[in-house]
Enzyme design. Structure first.
Site, PDB file in Angstrom:
ATOM      1  N   GLY A 228       0.590  -1.307  -0.247  1.00  0.00           N
ATOM      2  CA  GLY A 228       0.126  -0.504   0.450  1.00  0.00           C
ATOM      3  C   GLY A 228       1.079   1.423   0.110  1.00  0.00           C
ATOM      4  N   ALA A 229       1.941   1.212  -1.205  1.00  0.00           N
ATOM      5  CA  ALA A 229       2.503   2.281  -0.811  1.00  0.00           C
ATOM      6  C   ALA A 229       2.660   3.306  -2.214  1.00  0.00           C
ATOM      7  CB  ALA A 229       4.176   2.265  -1.051  1.00  0.00           C
TER       8      ALA A 229
ATOM      9  N   ASN B  39       0.631  -2.613   5.145  1.00  0.00           N
ATOM     10  CA  ASN B  39       0.949  -0.837   5.406  1.00  0.00           C
ATOM     11  C   ASN B  39      -0.941  -0.934   4.783  1.00  0.00           C
ATOM     12  OD1 ASN B  39       0.105   2.085   6.156  1.00  0.00           O
ATOM     13  ND2 ASN B  39       0.616   1.436   3.465  1.00  0.00           N
TER      14      ASN B  39
ATOM     15  N   SER C 196      -3.965  -0.126  14.149  1.00  0.00           N
ATOM     16  CA  SER C 196      -4.926   1.095  14.231  1.00  0.00           C
ATOM     17  C   SER C 196      -5.146   1.805  15.558  1.00  0.00           C
ATOM     18  CB  SER C 196      -6.202   2.161  12.980  1.00  0.00           C
ATOM     19  OG  SER C 196      -7.357   2.742  13.337  1.00  0.00           O
TER      20      SER C 196
ATOM     21  N   TYR D 288     -13.615  -2.214  10.735  1.00  0.00           N
ATOM     22  CA  TYR D 288     -12.424  -2.076  10.437  1.00  0.00           C
ATOM     23  C   TYR D 288     -11.242  -1.921  11.343  1.00  0.00           C
ATOM     24  CZ  TYR D 288      -8.626   1.774   9.772  1.00  0.00           C
ATOM     25  OH  TYR D 288      -7.541   2.148   9.848  1.00  0.00           O
TER      26      TYR D 288
ATOM     27  N   SER E   3     -11.286  -5.757  12.099  1.00  0.00           N
ATOM     28  CA  SER E   3      -9.829  -6.503  10.965  1.00  0.00           C
ATOM     29  C   SER E   3      -8.931  -5.654  11.899  1.00  0.00           C
ATOM     30  CB  SER E   3     -10.184  -5.927  10.121  1.00  0.00           C
ATOM     31  OG  SER E   3      -9.748  -4.332   9.481  1.00  0.00           O
ATOM     32  N   LYS E   4      -8.601  -4.365  12.243  1.00  0.00           N
ATOM     33  CA  LYS E   4      -6.956  -3.892  12.496  1.00  0.00           C
ATOM     34  C   LYS E   4      -6.635  -4.795  14.182  1.00  0.00           C
ATOM     35  CE  LYS E   4      -5.958  -1.558   9.434  1.00  0.00           C
ATOM     36  NZ  LYS E   4      -4.850  -1.194   9.315  1.00  0.00           N
TER      37      LYS E   4
HETATM   38  N1  LIG Z   1      -5.108   7.695   7.796  1.00  0.00           N
HETATM   39  C1  LIG Z   1      -4.893   7.599   9.602  1.00  0.00           C
HETATM   40  O1  LIG Z   1      -5.805   8.106   9.723  1.00  0.00           O
HETATM   41  C2  LIG Z   1      -5.293   6.500   9.264  1.00  0.00           C
HETATM   42  C3  LIG Z   1      -4.978   5.790  11.112  1.00  0.00           C
HETATM   43  C4  LIG Z   1      -4.856   4.737  11.595  1.00  0.00           C
HETATM   44  C5  LIG Z   1      -4.219   3.037  11.123  1.00  0.00           C
HETATM   45  N2  LIG Z   1      -3.995   3.682   9.104  1.00  0.00           N
HETATM   46  C6  LIG Z   1      -3.996   2.759   8.793  1.00  0.00           C
HETATM   47  O2  LIG Z   1      -2.725   3.400   7.523  1.00  0.00           O
HETATM   48  C7  LIG Z   1      -2.449   2.336   6.584  1.00  0.00           C
HETATM   49  C8  LIG Z   1      -2.375   3.627   5.398  1.00  0.00           C
HETATM   50  O3  LIG Z   1      -3.617   4.277   4.938  1.00  0.00           O
HETATM   51  P1  LIG Z   1      -3.574   5.518   4.930  1.00  0.00           P
HETATM   52  O4  LIG Z   1      -4.529   6.555   5.561  1.00  0.00           O
HETATM   53  O5  LIG Z   1      -2.285   6.030   4.077  1.00  0.00           O
HETATM   54  O6  LIG Z   1      -4.610   5.565   3.497  1.00  0.00           O
HETATM   55  P2  LIG Z   1      -4.357   5.207   1.841  1.00  0.00           P
HETATM   56  O7  LIG Z   1      -3.927   7.039   1.620  1.00  0.00           O
HETATM   57  O8  LIG Z   1      -6.228   5.177   1.061  1.00  0.00           O
HETATM   58  O9  LIG Z   1      -3.605   4.124   1.445  1.00  0.00           O
HETATM   59  C9  LIG Z   1      -4.175   2.749   1.682  1.00  0.00           C
HETATM   60  C10 LIG Z   1      -2.838   2.448   0.880  1.00  0.00           C
HETATM   61  O10 LIG Z   1      -3.619   1.036   0.595  1.00  0.00           O
HETATM   62  C11 LIG Z   1      -3.356   0.217  -1.350  1.00  0.00           C
HETATM   63  N3  LIG Z   1      -4.929  -0.495  -1.153  1.00  0.00           N
HETATM   64  C12 LIG Z   1      -6.004  -1.304  -0.187  1.00  0.00           C
HETATM   65  N4  LIG Z   1      -6.487  -1.826  -0.762  1.00  0.00           N
HETATM   66  C13 LIG Z   1      -5.734  -2.627  -1.349  1.00  0.00           C
HETATM   67  C14 LIG Z   1      -5.724  -4.048  -1.613  1.00  0.00           C
HETATM   68  N5  LIG Z   1      -6.674  -4.766  -2.464  1.00  0.00           N
HETATM   69  N6  LIG Z   1      -3.699  -4.225  -2.722  1.00  0.00           N
HETATM   70  C15 LIG Z   1      -3.581  -3.607  -2.550  1.00  0.00           C
HETATM   71  N7  LIG Z   1      -2.952  -2.455  -2.256  1.00  0.00           N
HETATM   72  C16 LIG Z   1      -4.141  -2.071  -1.291  1.00  0.00           C
HETATM   73  C17 LIG Z   1      -3.752   1.601  -1.422  1.00  0.00           C
HETATM   74  O11 LIG Z   1      -3.241   1.215  -2.745  1.00  0.00           O
HETATM   75  P3  LIG Z   1      -4.105   1.270  -4.108  1.00  0.00           P
HETATM   76  O12 LIG Z   1      -5.420   2.373  -4.057  1.00  0.00           O
HETATM   77  O13 LIG Z   1      -3.352   1.568  -5.160  1.00  0.00           O
HETATM   78  O14 LIG Z   1      -4.407  -0.458  -4.348  1.00  0.00           O
HETATM   79  C18 LIG Z   1      -2.875   2.583  -0.687  1.00  0.00           C
HETATM   80  O15 LIG Z   1      -1.476   2.562  -1.684  1.00  0.00           O
HETATM   81  C19 LIG Z   1      -4.092   1.603   6.717  1.00  0.00           C
HETATM   82  O16 LIG Z   1      -3.772   0.453   6.967  1.00  0.00           O
HETATM   83  C20 LIG Z   1      -5.039   1.962   7.639  1.00  0.00           C
HETATM   84  O17 LIG Z   1      -5.887   1.924   7.548  1.00  0.00           O
HETATM   85  C21 LIG Z   1      -4.744   5.163   8.873  1.00  0.00           C
END
Ligand SMILES: NC(=O)c1ccc[n+]([C@@H]2O[C@H](COP(=O)([O-])OP(=O)(O)OC[C@H]3O[C@@H](n4cnc5c(N)ncnc54)[C@H](OP(=O)(O)O)[C@@H]3O)[C@@H](O)[C@H]2O)c1
Length: 245
Positions: free
Chosen positions: A13-14, A84, A136, A149, A152-153
């Protein structure tokens, strides 16, 4: 000094957000980085932002097991893997169905289990390697609408702890991180269900405000590096003080 020199690091997820920041920072600290996600254009954008040479990208849908097999068939051994990739869908429990449950779990939990298992079985994790699972703080709260969500976390955090026990004899460490709200594409989705006013009010409950992607990436760098060589099975909260109350 934290260095990732001579380390091969895989970041799922980069293509955006926190994963992109992790890939960029890891490359700045000397790692050779492999990134994956579904969106090829966004992955290319991430690659263009990396420091140094030899980085690779793979267009992979983690909910498709053949895609994971394809990645594993490259037979690259990793010193660090950051699990991630994640998705969120807000929905009260009464509206859940089998499909909704599977969709969230298959990306947020199942894919990390399957990927880590395949890496272990194919001996593609180097000794003294480090696994980092991005969980999370939702897993510790009880926010309405986040059932799948949050669950799963929570499962991911538990899985990380079990791996820590099972892999310690090989010197491989496993830790999870629970971030609070970091503004990314994922949190923008909250705009669909929460007003801007409510979001601003929520931020006021964070003593240090909402986080930035690099705040989480910095902690990940520590866990990937040998500086944290005595740390395994930990579940670290990074939330600007939100859960102090
Ligand atoms: N932002 C927050 O407030 C927050 C808080 C706590 C935890 N998190 C966790 O941090 C992580 C990153 O989240 P983010 O906030 O950076 O969100 P984001 O910008 O939406 O990034 C999510 C990433 O996951 C990838 N992804 C989603 N479904 C996928 C799939 N089926 N196969 C491969 N890649 C997939 C996406 O890539 P593609 O779309 O290219 O597939 C994207 O690169 C997540 O696990 C999220 O739950 C985020």
């Amino acid at each position: 000094m934290i260095t990732l020199k001579d380390k091969n690091i895989l970041v799922t997820g980069a293509s955006s957000g926190i994963g992109r920041a992790i890939a960029i920072m890891a490359s700045e600290l000397g790692a050779t980085v492999t990134i994956l996600g579904r969106n090829t254009d966004k992955l290319k954008e991430t690659i263009s932002l990396l420091t140094g040479n030899g980085h690779t990208m793979h267009t992979v849908d983690l909910s498709v097991s053949e895609d994971i097999d394809q990645l594993i068939s490259q037979s690259i051994a990793y010193d660090g893997v950051v699990f991630n990739a994640g998705i969120v869908e807000y929905m009260p429990v009464k509206f859940l169905n089998d499909n909704k449950i599977d969709t969230t779990f298959s990306v947020n939990f199942d894919s990390s289990v399957i990927l880590s298992q395949k890496l272990i079985k194919k001996k593609l994790l180097n000794k003294k390697g480090s696994l980092v699972f991005i969980s999370s703080i939702s897993s510790k709260l009880g926010v309405a609408g986040t059932a799948m969500y949050a669950s799963s976390k929570a499962a991911l955090t538990a899985f990380s702890k079990v791996l820590a026990s099972e892999l310690a004899s090989q010197g491989i460490r496993s830790n999870s991180i629970c971030p609070g709200i970091v503004k990314t594409a994922m949190t923008e989705q909250a705009n669909d269900v929460v007003s801007e006013e409510e979001l601003q009010k929520a931020e006021s409950e964070y003593p240090l405000g909402y986080g930035e992607t690099t705040d989480v990436a910095g902690l990940v760098m520590y866990l990937l590096s040998d500086m944290s060589k005595w740390m395994t099975g930990s579940d670290l909260t990074i939330d600007g003080g939100f859960t102090l109350k």
